[in-house]
Design a protein around this motif. Structure first.
Motif, PDB file in Angstrom:
ATOM      1  N   HIS A  44     -12.893  33.691 -51.671  1.00  0.00           N
ATOM      2  CA  HIS A  44     -12.590  33.993 -50.280  1.00  0.00           C
ATOM      3  C   HIS A  44     -11.238  33.376 -49.915  1.00  0.00           C
ATOM      4  O   HIS A  44     -10.913  32.288 -50.395  1.00  0.00           O
ATOM      5  CB  HIS A  44     -13.689  33.428 -49.370  1.00  0.00           C
ATOM      6  CG  HIS A  44     -13.725  34.042 -48.025  1.00  0.00           C
ATOM      7  ND1 HIS A  44     -12.907  33.626 -46.998  1.00  0.00           N
ATOM      8  CD2 HIS A  44     -14.472  35.051 -47.526  1.00  0.00           C
ATOM      9  CE1 HIS A  44     -13.152  34.353 -45.931  1.00  0.00           C
ATOM     10  NE2 HIS A  44     -14.104  35.221 -46.222  1.00  0.00           N
ATOM     11  N   SER A  98     -10.398  31.868 -47.362  1.00  0.00           N
ATOM     12  CA  SER A  98     -10.599  30.598 -46.670  1.00  0.00           C
ATOM     13  C   SER A  98     -11.139  29.514 -47.610  1.00  0.00           C
ATOM     14  O   SER A  98     -11.419  28.414 -47.177  1.00  0.00           O
ATOM     15  CB  SER A  98     -11.568  30.786 -45.510  1.00  0.00           C
ATOM     16  OG  SER A  98     -11.058  31.748 -44.618  1.00  0.00           O
ATOM     17  N   MET A 123     -13.166  30.249 -38.485  1.00  0.00           N
ATOM     18  CA  MET A 123     -12.128  29.824 -39.423  1.00  0.00           C
ATOM     19  C   MET A 123     -11.971  30.775 -40.601  1.00  0.00           C
ATOM     20  O   MET A 123     -11.034  30.652 -41.376  1.00  0.00           O
ATOM     21  CB  MET A 123     -12.450  28.422 -39.963  1.00  0.00           C
ATOM     22  CG  MET A 123     -12.425  27.346 -38.908  1.00  0.00           C
ATOM     23  SD  MET A 123     -12.676  25.697 -39.568  1.00  0.00           S
ATOM     24  CE  MET A 123     -14.083  25.855 -40.621  1.00  0.00           C
ATOM     25  N   LEU A 124     -12.888  31.741 -40.764  1.00  0.00           N
ATOM     26  CA  LEU A 124     -12.847  32.608 -41.930  1.00  0.00           C
ATOM     27  C   LEU A 124     -11.791  33.694 -41.778  1.00  0.00           C
ATOM     28  O   LEU A 124     -11.700  34.341 -40.745  1.00  0.00           O
ATOM     29  CB  LEU A 124     -14.221  33.254 -42.154  1.00  0.00           C
ATOM     30  CG  LEU A 124     -15.350  32.304 -42.513  1.00  0.00           C
ATOM     31  CD1 LEU A 124     -16.655  33.079 -42.653  1.00  0.00           C
ATOM     32  CD2 LEU A 124     -15.044  31.542 -43.780  1.00  0.00           C
ATOM     33  N   ASP A 125     -11.026  33.870 -42.812  1.00  0.00           N
ATOM     34  CA  ASP A 125     -10.004  34.906 -42.861  1.00  0.00           C
ATOM     35  C   ASP A 125     -10.686  36.255 -43.107  1.00  0.00           C
ATOM     36  O   ASP A 125     -11.679  36.333 -43.812  1.00  0.00           O
ATOM     37  CB  ASP A 125      -9.025  34.585 -43.994  1.00  0.00           C
ATOM     38  CG  ASP A 125      -7.817  35.484 -44.019  1.00  0.00           C
ATOM     39  OD1 ASP A 125      -7.829  36.529 -43.342  1.00  0.00           O
ATOM     40  OD2 ASP A 125      -6.847  35.148 -44.705  1.00  0.00           O
TER      41      ASP A 125
END
Length: 181
Positions: A23, A25, A81-83
């Motif tokens: 991922h 992130s 916060m996850l891209d």
């Protein structure tokens, strides 16, 4: 599948799924148990019933299969916060035999090696969020356009001494008269 893994399955000893998600992130490593599990130099986080992988079908047909890696019960601040860009990253899953003391038997059986496509989020009534990452296995790359151009620069990356495409830019704007001979 190794003989040790086959024997473990035959004797109906404990099994677990391990999932590795590349991922933007940060890579995520989950297993279907509770607590931490150490395998391959990595600490895997137990997702228990909160993590799922859609059914994986093994077939000899040349088809594109979609699978989904899902994780529920995430706090909203973690999800924020996850891209969003997961395309072309790796998603893998293994079937692992678990020994006494939560140790993984050697050489778990890899059941999925896929490329991630997109992710989606959904909120529950209790305020937690679920993430679902869709991945594709098989021959899905046959349906995608190639992201490469035949240029002198590309040719030199693969074959540094080849000058076959060096004349192409000069030919692009040149008028050529074709006459019958």
């Amino acid at each position: 599948m190794t003989a040790r893994m086959a024997e473990h399955i035959r004797k109906r000893k404990p099994l677990a799924l391990l999932a590795s998600i590349e991922h933007p992130s940060g890579n995520a490593y989950f297993w279907t148990g509770i607590g931490k599990l150490r395998w391959n130099g990595i600490d895997w986080t137990g997702s228990s019933t909160l993590g799922t992988i859609t059914p994986i079908k093994h077939t000899s047909d040349l088809i594109i299969q979609e699978i989904q890696f899902q994780l529920a019960g995430l706090p909203p601040d973690v999800v924020a916060m996850l891209d969003d860009d997961v395309r072309n990253r790796s998603g893998k899953a293994w079937l692992a035999g678990i020994n006494v003391g939560n140790s993984v038997i050697r050489n778990p059986y890899q059941i999925v090696d896929s490329q991630l496509d997109y992710q989606s989020f959904s909120a529950q009534d209790d305020g937690t969020v679920s993430i679902s990452i869709t991945a594709r296995t098989g021959f899905y790359t046959l349906e995608r356009a190639i992201d490469e151009a035949w240029t002198t620069e590309e040719q030199h990356l693969t074959f540094p001494n080849d000058s076959g495409l060096d004349l192409i830019p000069a030919l692009q704007n040149q008028d050529i008269q074709w006459t019958p001979t």
